[in-house]
Design an enzyme around this catalytic site. Sequence first.
Site, PDB file in Angstrom:
ATOM      1  N   GLU A  90      25.122  79.722  14.850  1.00  0.00           N
ATOM      2  CA  GLU A  90      25.142  78.889  16.059  1.00  0.00           C
ATOM      3  C   GLU A  90      24.353  79.543  17.183  1.00  0.00           C
ATOM      4  O   GLU A  90      24.393  80.760  17.336  1.00  0.00           O
ATOM      5  CB  GLU A  90      26.566  78.816  16.589  1.00  0.00           C
ATOM      6  CG  GLU A  90      27.506  77.999  15.815  1.00  0.00           C
ATOM      7  CD  GLU A  90      28.887  78.056  16.479  1.00  0.00           C
ATOM      8  OE1 GLU A  90      29.793  77.494  15.894  1.00  0.00           O
ATOM      9  OE2 GLU A  90      29.039  78.655  17.562  1.00  0.00           O
ATOM     10  N   CYS A 103      22.447  82.230  24.042  1.00  0.00           N
ATOM     11  CA  CYS A 103      23.483  83.049  23.403  1.00  0.00           C
ATOM     12  C   CYS A 103      23.179  83.099  21.905  1.00  0.00           C
ATOM     13  O   CYS A 103      23.142  82.056  21.252  1.00  0.00           O
ATOM     14  CB  CYS A 103      24.837  82.412  23.686  1.00  0.00           C
ATOM     15  SG  CYS A 103      26.206  83.254  22.901  1.00  0.00           S
ATOM     16  N   CYS A 110      32.560  87.105  11.311  1.00  0.00           N
ATOM     17  CA  CYS A 110      32.894  88.312  12.075  1.00  0.00           C
ATOM     18  C   CYS A 110      34.172  88.915  11.518  1.00  0.00           C
ATOM     19  O   CYS A 110      35.084  88.193  11.131  1.00  0.00           O
ATOM     20  CB  CYS A 110      33.093  87.952  13.554  1.00  0.00           C
ATOM     21  SG  CYS A 110      33.437  89.386  14.600  1.00  0.00           S
ATOM     22  N   CYS A 114      39.652  89.085  16.472  1.00  0.00           N
ATOM     23  CA  CYS A 114      40.299  88.811  17.761  1.00  0.00           C
ATOM     24  C   CYS A 114      41.061  87.486  17.622  1.00  0.00           C
ATOM     25  O   CYS A 114      40.501  86.500  17.144  1.00  0.00           O
ATOM     26  CB  CYS A 114      39.267  88.720  18.883  1.00  0.00           C
ATOM     27  SG  CYS A 114      38.308  90.226  19.055  1.00  0.00           S
ATOM     28  N   CYS A 117      39.720  83.960  19.041  1.00  0.00           N
ATOM     29  CA  CYS A 117      38.307  83.610  18.840  1.00  0.00           C
ATOM     30  C   CYS A 117      38.117  82.798  17.560  1.00  0.00           C
ATOM     31  O   CYS A 117      38.720  83.108  16.528  1.00  0.00           O
ATOM     32  CB  CYS A 117      37.494  84.901  18.774  1.00  0.00           C
ATOM     33  SG  CYS A 117      35.751  84.648  18.436  1.00  0.00           S
ATOM     34  N   CYS A 334      32.665  80.268  20.711  1.00  0.00           N
ATOM     35  CA  CYS A 334      31.891  80.976  19.684  1.00  0.00           C
ATOM     36  C   CYS A 334      32.431  80.614  18.312  1.00  0.00           C
ATOM     37  O   CYS A 334      33.614  80.787  18.057  1.00  0.00           O
ATOM     38  CB  CYS A 334      32.076  82.482  19.787  1.00  0.00           C
ATOM     39  SG  CYS A 334      31.781  83.152  21.370  1.00  0.00           S
TER      40      CYS A 334
HETATM   41  N1  SAH Z   1      31.905  90.572  19.311  1.00  0.00           N
HETATM   42  C1  SAH Z   1      31.331  90.608  20.611  1.00  0.00           C
HETATM   43  C2  SAH Z   1      30.416  89.445  20.942  1.00  0.00           C
HETATM   44  C3  SAH Z   1      30.834  88.080  20.521  1.00  0.00           C
HETATM   45  S1  SAH Z   1      32.144  87.309  21.403  1.00  0.00           S
HETATM   46  C4  SAH Z   1      32.409  90.788  21.653  1.00  0.00           C
HETATM   47  O1  SAH Z   1      33.585  90.828  21.290  1.00  0.00           O
HETATM   48  O2  SAH Z   1      32.088  90.954  22.819  1.00  0.00           O
HETATM   49  C5  SAH Z   1      31.468  87.015  23.005  1.00  0.00           C
HETATM   50  C6  SAH Z   1      32.540  86.824  24.082  1.00  0.00           C
HETATM   51  O3  SAH Z   1      33.186  85.555  23.960  1.00  0.00           O
HETATM   52  C7  SAH Z   1      33.618  87.862  24.005  1.00  0.00           C
HETATM   53  O4  SAH Z   1      33.992  88.307  25.283  1.00  0.00           O
HETATM   54  C8  SAH Z   1      34.730  87.080  23.355  1.00  0.00           C
HETATM   55  O5  SAH Z   1      35.943  87.709  23.549  1.00  0.00           O
HETATM   56  C9  SAH Z   1      34.584  85.733  24.021  1.00  0.00           C
HETATM   57  N2  SAH Z   1      35.258  84.632  23.351  1.00  0.00           N
HETATM   58  C10 SAH Z   1      35.605  84.514  22.054  1.00  0.00           C
HETATM   59  N3  SAH Z   1      36.260  83.353  21.832  1.00  0.00           N
HETATM   60  C11 SAH Z   1      36.311  82.729  23.018  1.00  0.00           C
HETATM   61  C12 SAH Z   1      36.881  81.482  23.443  1.00  0.00           C
HETATM   62  N4  SAH Z   1      37.468  80.671  22.595  1.00  0.00           N
HETATM   63  N5  SAH Z   1      36.757  81.141  24.752  1.00  0.00           N
HETATM   64  C13 SAH Z   1      36.104  81.955  25.625  1.00  0.00           C
HETATM   65  N6  SAH Z   1      35.554  83.132  25.284  1.00  0.00           N
HETATM   66  C14 SAH Z   1      35.666  83.521  23.993  1.00  0.00           C
END
Ligand code: SAH
Length: 348
Positions: A90, A103, A110, A114, A117, A334
Amino acid sequence: MQTIYDLTYEQMQEMLVAHGQKPYRAKQMFSWLYRKRVTSFDEMTDLPKTFIEELKQEYFIEPLKEIQRQVSKDGTIKFLCELKDGSSVELVLMHFHFGDSLCVTSQVGCNMGCSFCASGLLKKQRDLSAGEIVGEVMFVQKQLDAEGRRVDNIVVMGTGEPFDNYENVMHFCSIVNSDLGLAIGARHITISTCGIVPKIEEFTKGHYQYNLAISLHAPTDELRKKIMPIDKAYPLDVLMKALKAYSENNHRRLTFEYILLHDVNDSDAMAITLANLVRGMNAYVNLIPYNQVDENGYVGVDEKKALHFYDVLMKHGVKATLRQKHGDDIDAACGQLRAKHERNKKSS
Ligand code: SAH
């Protein structure tokens, strides 16, 4: 076969020499690829024809093709693209007053897990090569060319953990940053990590000028461990120590990303603990509105709550910003669009 976008400028020179060509041709090739943005080797008219045939045996140019796009009312465009092996990635293009920001995705799936996410809904299948990530930028840039626009900023914040694919991501940055190519300034490139400490240390030693953002999302280990498994490997004291060393060595301002999750990390007490953690560092906190992912049960906070949290941070001596919501009406989180696509593929 691999994409020619994989090669950094130095690697392009080495490849040329290995093919009996003069290294200065790297400049010609970067210009064809990144300035004139050709889609075939045949267009590189100042290269010897025999060499062009050799290139075609080993490389292709475009690593991805579009399979779906969603356009938001606010102009945000989300592209779902397919790589040569059928994996999908994406990309999100956002329009800001300071320019167009893209982005990019750094891995297929991944492994960081988390809990809030959508990317982690699909485990990592593989790393993207440097050129596949460059291909994401070129794919979008070629579309923007028609409107005389350019990718001004890149955020490595799509699916994947960039520091779990460190070498390829650093090569990617060097290629798009090269003066002889797209020349996207280092300060216009942001890498976001969930906190893989050994790679933060390596990044510190490299003295790169790219921006570093840290996905913090919780100011205590107790909470962070629950929502971000990486905290078990690298707890906050270890992470903060590495980040302090980074700011001291590089004199760069850090960004801490903090998604506000209702009744999880949004209390005044959390804001104060967060302020105590960050205060005194050359850093600010970027408060991120949550893009709801139906599968995991978290909910975001309203604007009033977000502003209140912001105020508490500022009152306790920490600079903060409130990120604007983008692409609210499309699958903006994401990995959300890709997760849907993969599910549909399986059920059809
Ligand atoms: N793995 C890296 C980069 C990808 S995530 C990282 O953790 O930074 C990029 C950002 O989007 C991170 O801050 C992540 O925590 C956030 N993110 C993930 N899911 C999200 C969601 N549903 N809403 C808002 N931000 C989100």
